[in-house]
Design an enzyme around this catalytic site. Structure first.
Site, mmCIF file in Angstrom:
data_model
loop_
_atom_site.group_PDB
_atom_site.id
_atom_site.type_symbol
_atom_site.label_atom_id
_atom_site.label_comp_id
_atom_site.label_asym_id
_atom_site.label_seq_id
_atom_site.Cartn_x
_atom_site.Cartn_y
_atom_site.Cartn_z
ATOM 1 N N LYS A 186 0.858 -1.190 0.000
ATOM 2 C CA LYS A 186 0.000 0.000 0.000
ATOM 3 C C LYS A 186 0.892 1.238 0.000
ATOM 4 O O LYS A 186 1.481 1.599 1.016
ATOM 5 C CB LYS A 186 -0.908 0.049 1.232
ATOM 6 C CG LYS A 186 -1.959 1.155 1.064
ATOM 7 C CD LYS A 186 -2.438 1.777 2.348
ATOM 8 C CE LYS A 186 -1.597 2.907 2.844
ATOM 9 N NZ LYS A 186 -1.613 4.118 2.027
ATOM 10 N N GLY A 239 7.019 5.355 7.985
ATOM 11 C CA GLY A 239 6.194 6.551 8.122
ATOM 12 C C GLY A 239 6.399 7.178 9.486
ATOM 13 O O GLY A 239 7.480 7.063 10.070
ATOM 14 N N SER A 240 5.350 7.813 9.993
ATOM 15 C CA SER A 240 5.490 8.563 11.250
ATOM 16 C C SER A 240 5.578 7.621 12.450
ATOM 17 O O SER A 240 5.053 6.504 12.426
ATOM 18 C CB SER A 240 4.298 9.505 11.418
ATOM 19 O OG SER A 240 3.116 8.758 11.470
ATOM 20 N N THR A 241 6.218 8.104 13.495
ATOM 21 C CA THR A 241 6.331 7.318 14.721
ATOM 22 C C THR A 241 4.943 7.069 15.315
ATOM 23 O O THR A 241 4.671 5.987 15.844
ATOM 24 C CB THR A 241 7.276 8.038 15.707
ATOM 25 O OG1 THR A 241 8.591 8.027 15.116
ATOM 26 C CG2 THR A 241 7.349 7.342 17.054
ATOM 27 N N VAL A 243 2.036 6.620 13.749
ATOM 28 C CA VAL A 243 1.363 5.498 13.079
ATOM 29 C C VAL A 243 2.129 4.194 13.354
ATOM 30 O O VAL A 243 1.520 3.134 13.518
ATOM 31 C CB VAL A 243 1.185 5.763 11.564
ATOM 32 C CG1 VAL A 243 0.619 4.546 10.861
ATOM 33 C CG2 VAL A 243 0.272 6.966 11.340
ATOM 34 N N GLY A 244 3.450 4.263 13.452
ATOM 35 C CA GLY A 244 4.234 3.075 13.807
ATOM 36 C C GLY A 244 3.755 2.483 15.128
ATOM 37 O O GLY A 244 3.603 1.267 15.273
ATOM 38 N N GLU A 262 10.328 1.638 10.096
ATOM 39 C CA GLU A 262 11.305 2.716 9.917
ATOM 40 C C GLU A 262 10.541 4.022 10.103
ATOM 41 O O GLU A 262 9.685 4.384 9.295
ATOM 42 C CB GLU A 262 11.984 2.668 8.542
ATOM 43 C CG GLU A 262 13.167 3.631 8.507
ATOM 44 C CD GLU A 262 13.931 3.642 7.183
ATOM 45 O OE1 GLU A 262 13.936 2.631 6.476
ATOM 46 O OE2 GLU A 262 14.515 4.696 6.869
ATOM 47 N N CYS A 296 13.748 10.849 6.307
ATOM 48 C CA CYS A 296 13.838 10.396 7.695
ATOM 49 C C CYS A 296 15.268 10.560 8.206
ATOM 50 O O CYS A 296 15.488 10.704 9.398
ATOM 51 C CB CYS A 296 13.350 8.969 7.839
ATOM 52 S SG CYS A 296 14.078 7.841 6.672
ATOM 53 N N GLU A 394 10.502 16.160 14.963
ATOM 54 C CA GLU A 394 10.861 15.964 13.551
ATOM 55 C C GLU A 394 10.008 16.931 12.732
ATOM 56 O O GLU A 394 8.786 16.786 12.651
ATOM 57 C CB GLU A 394 10.569 14.525 13.116
ATOM 58 C CG GLU A 394 10.934 14.314 11.663
ATOM 59 C CD GLU A 394 10.637 12.908 11.143
ATOM 60 O OE1 GLU A 394 9.487 12.450 11.266
ATOM 61 O OE2 GLU A 394 11.560 12.275 10.599
HETATM 62 O O1 TXE Z 1 2.804 10.031 7.704
HETATM 63 P P1 TXE Z 1 1.987 8.721 7.929
HETATM 64 P P2 TXE Z 1 2.262 11.454 7.204
HETATM 65 C C1 TXE Z 1 6.811 11.698 9.426
HETATM 66 C C2 TXE Z 1 7.122 13.147 9.178
HETATM 67 C C3 TXE Z 1 5.816 13.708 8.714
HETATM 68 C C4 TXE Z 1 4.856 12.923 9.549
HETATM 69 C C5 TXE Z 1 3.460 12.829 9.034
HETATM 70 O O2 TXE Z 1 7.478 13.753 10.390
HETATM 71 O O3 TXE Z 1 5.681 15.075 8.972
HETATM 72 O O4 TXE Z 1 5.415 11.632 9.608
HETATM 73 O O5 TXE Z 1 3.447 12.376 7.675
HETATM 74 C C6 TXE Z 1 -0.019 5.214 6.017
HETATM 75 N N1 TXE Z 1 -2.291 2.515 9.738
HETATM 76 N N2 TXE Z 1 7.175 10.837 8.317
HETATM 77 O O6 TXE Z 1 1.038 11.870 7.903
HETATM 78 O O7 TXE Z 1 0.565 9.056 8.215
HETATM 79 C C7 TXE Z 1 -0.142 6.325 4.998
HETATM 80 O O8 TXE Z 1 -1.245 6.112 4.130
HETATM 81 C C8 TXE Z 1 -1.447 2.105 8.778
HETATM 82 C C9 TXE Z 1 8.452 10.197 8.412
HETATM 83 O O9 TXE Z 1 2.150 11.372 5.746
HETATM 84 O O10 TXE Z 1 2.744 7.914 8.902
HETATM 85 C C10 TXE Z 1 1.186 6.233 4.287
HETATM 86 O O11 TXE Z 1 1.150 5.169 3.343
HETATM 87 N N3 TXE Z 1 -0.940 2.938 7.853
HETATM 88 C C11 TXE Z 1 8.637 9.148 7.403
HETATM 89 C C12 TXE Z 1 2.152 5.884 5.435
HETATM 90 O O12 TXE Z 1 1.337 5.330 6.461
HETATM 91 C C13 TXE Z 1 -1.270 4.239 7.917
HETATM 92 C C14 TXE Z 1 7.978 9.271 6.111
HETATM 93 C C15 TXE Z 1 2.907 7.071 6.042
HETATM 94 O O13 TXE Z 1 1.994 8.043 6.469
HETATM 95 C C16 TXE Z 1 -2.133 4.732 8.911
HETATM 96 C C17 TXE Z 1 6.693 9.928 6.172
HETATM 97 C C18 TXE Z 1 -2.661 3.795 9.846
HETATM 98 N N4 TXE Z 1 -3.477 4.153 10.835
HETATM 99 C C19 TXE Z 1 6.366 10.701 7.242
HETATM 100 N N5 TXE Z 1 -2.264 6.058 8.759
HETATM 101 C C20 TXE Z 1 9.976 8.506 7.296
HETATM 102 N N6 TXE Z 1 10.385 7.741 8.302
HETATM 103 O O14 TXE Z 1 10.640 8.611 6.270
HETATM 104 C C21 TXE Z 1 -1.505 6.412 7.708
HETATM 105 N N7 TXE Z 1 -0.905 5.307 7.174
#
Ligand code: TXE
Length: 498
Positions: A186, A239-241, A243-244, A262, A296, A394
């Site tokens: 996804k 992605g974000s911490t 959502v992680g 990550e 990141c 961040e």
């Molecule tokens: O990230 P999200 P966002 C950080 C960075 C940024 C912040 C928010 O600080 O400002 O996160 O970005 C999917 N269950 N990084 O809101 O939401 C989403 O569809 C499962 C750091 O865009 O974490 C996308 O595919 N998945 C980072 C992915 O998660 C979910 C890179 C990342 O989105 C979800 C990006 C859920 N509940 C942002 N909600 C890095 N480490 O490089 C969303 N997603």
């Protein structure tokens, strides 16, 4: 050359994408329309998939895994497919870079360089497919022989973000495939195009149906359903911490799926007075401005020795002012657009916060008006203290915070004063300082007198709240395997019942 020219302006109409399940393209009923962040025009339409679509994709991946159409092949046959993928990517490099640039806003020249890195990922993945092996124990006595088998973990869910849509994908997919797993991907809802194009490439290269499936949709519905899915054996999330963390809860509440995470970073760059200050300033400017600081591993905390701090900041500011911010489709652009409106607002809010918190703005600090799209000037704050939000959070934008130190101890302590541990760098010509700092700063990726260098041979991942596990290289392949201990009796059994 004609083909290249077609890739130098936005398309006349948005390109439609379906989604990919069990080797077949499916069409959506409802769509996300993506506007290029650099131009503000509609460039792609991707399907808003349903949870039923996801379930069908997981079922296809499960069938493909259980009948061993992929995992049952010799590693050499899997490697051949991965090498063919690399060849096809080479021929489609400009096209992939174009869609990546349109959806993400990164400079076209940078996007092409990233596709080259992705090609290398498939080549390294091919080698890994052949080299993956277990272990044996010839030390258990004459009556027993031990083997450790590495088996593919099963069906992998892969959730990727928008900052490096194709690169992050390709730092995972070849290694997942090398291990023999099948997968459902996804991508971020704002940057799905190149993940879908990869489906075409993999099919053309001979990957069996059902091994690579793509479901497009929002994180809240599809991403959440993936993290809760009882039939996904492992989830790799970038992605974000925040959502992680929700993935960890969802895994615990469903099937204890293995997680690779990550997440965010607030990465230090430590500059000693004895470094080559010109080199270090170039590295610092690159480290915070590359990909508009939406990495990141962006080096967002400058920790500079007090005796050279003023001189260094002036040198750095002068370099940052010369960075060419502009239209992502312009060949000469070094820094493109901010990928989403939400991220643009977040960055500008942090810049405002830095000013009210009392940090001194040295350069940048403003949006850049190019007539269309959203752009922010590379920004340097001096006199930042560790409690300020700009030093702790961040920001994920081109905003660098400068802090000072007097001793090696202080530099290490400041560098480690964060919940994150993704990356770090140190700049010094003194080998003792370089190695001491490298060993004591807690980060998964480290650079000495360089910045963001490396290739897919080396593992990626974070310490602390920057994540779990490693991607890429042999370490990355092993993440997608389970270890099985096999005990083989040799000769006549010593009976329990006499
Ligand atoms: O990230 P999200 P966002 C950080 C960075 C940024 C912040 C928010 O600080 O400002 O996160 O970005 C999917 N269950 N990084 O809101 O939401 C989403 O569809 C499962 C750091 O865009 O974490 C996308 O595919 N998945 C980072 C992915 O998660 C979910 C890179 C990342 O989105 C979800 C990006 C859920 N509940 C942002 N909600 C890095 N480490 O490089 C969303 N997603």
């Amino acid at each position: 050359m004609d083909q290249l020219n077609n890739f130098l302006s936005p398309p006349a109409a948005p390109r439609d994408f379906g989604f990919f399940v069990d080797g077949k393209w499916q069409s959506g009923h409802d769509f996300f329309v993506r506007h290029s962040p650099g131009h503000g025009v509609a460039v792609t339409r991707t399907a808003k998939c349903s949870v039923d679509d996801l379930n069908a994709a997981v079922a296809a991946a499960r069938r493909a895994f259980e009948d061993r159409r992929w995992s049952g092949l010799p590693g050499g046959s899997r490697a051949s497919v991965l090498l063919r993928v690399a060849e096809i990517l080479r021929t489609r490099r400009d096209e992939l870079a174009y869609w990546e640039t349109l959806e993400n806003g990164k400079p076209i020249a940078q996007a092409r360089g990233e596709i080259d890195h992705c090609i290398a990922c498939f080549e390294v993945g091919a080698g890994a497919a052949r080299l993956l092996h277990g272990d044996s124990f010839n030390s258990l006595g004459d009556g027993l022989f031990g083997m450790v088998l590495r088996e593919p973990i099963g069906v992998v869910g892969l959730i990727t973000p928008w900052n490096f849509p194709f690169l992050i994908l390709c730092e995972r997919v070849p290694f997942i495939l090398a291990s023999g797993c099948t997968m459902v991907v996804k991508p971020s809802e704002v940057t799905s195009a190149t993940t879908l194009i990869l489906a075409e490439v993999l099919a053309e290269a001979g990957l069996p149906d059902g091994v690579y499936n793509v479901i497009t949709g929002s994180g809240r519905t599809i991403g959440q359903a993936m993290s809760e899915h009882p039939d996904i054996d492992m989830l790799s999330f970038t992605g974000s911490t925040a959502v992680g963390r929700s993935c960890v809860h969802a895994a615990a509440d469903s099937n204890f799926k293995k997680l690779g995470l990550e997440l965010g970073g607030k990465n230090p760059i430590i500059v000693f007075a004895d470094s080559d200050l010109e080199d270090a300033a170039d590295g610092a400017a690159f480290g915070i401005s590359f990909n508009t600081g939406q990495c990141c591993v962006s080096s967002s905390r400058l920790i500079v020795e007090r005796s050279v701090a003023r001189e260094f900041e002036a040198l750095l500011a002068e370099k940052m002012k010369r960075i060419r911010v502009g239209d992502p489709l312009d060949e000469t652009t070094q820094v493109g657009a901010i990928t989403t409106e939400a991220q643009n607002t977040t960055i500008l809010d942090y810049i405002a916060k830095g000013k009210t918190e009392g940090a001194e703005l040295v350069t940048g600090g403003t949006a850049i008006d190019l007539g269309r799209g959203q752009y922010i000037a590379p920004t340097l704050f001096s006199g930042v203290s560790r409690e300020m939000a700009i030093a702790r959070d961040e920001i994920f934008g081109p905003v660098l915070c400068s802090m000072t130190f007097d001793t090696v101890e202080q530099a290490v302590e400041l560098a480690n004063d964060t919940v994150y541990g993704l990356a770090a760098s140190v700049w010094t010509k003194n080998i003792d300082k370089a190695l001491t700092v490298t060993r004591r700063v807690r980060a998964g990726r480290f650079w000495v007198n360089t910045m963001m260098a490396g290739g897919p041979e080396m593992p990626l991942g974070g310490f602390k709240q920057s994540g779990w596990g490693r991607e890429a290289g042999m370490y990355g392949v092993e993440e997608y395997t389970q270890v099985k201990s096999v005990h083989v009796e040799i000769g006549k059994r010593t009976h329990w019942i006499s």
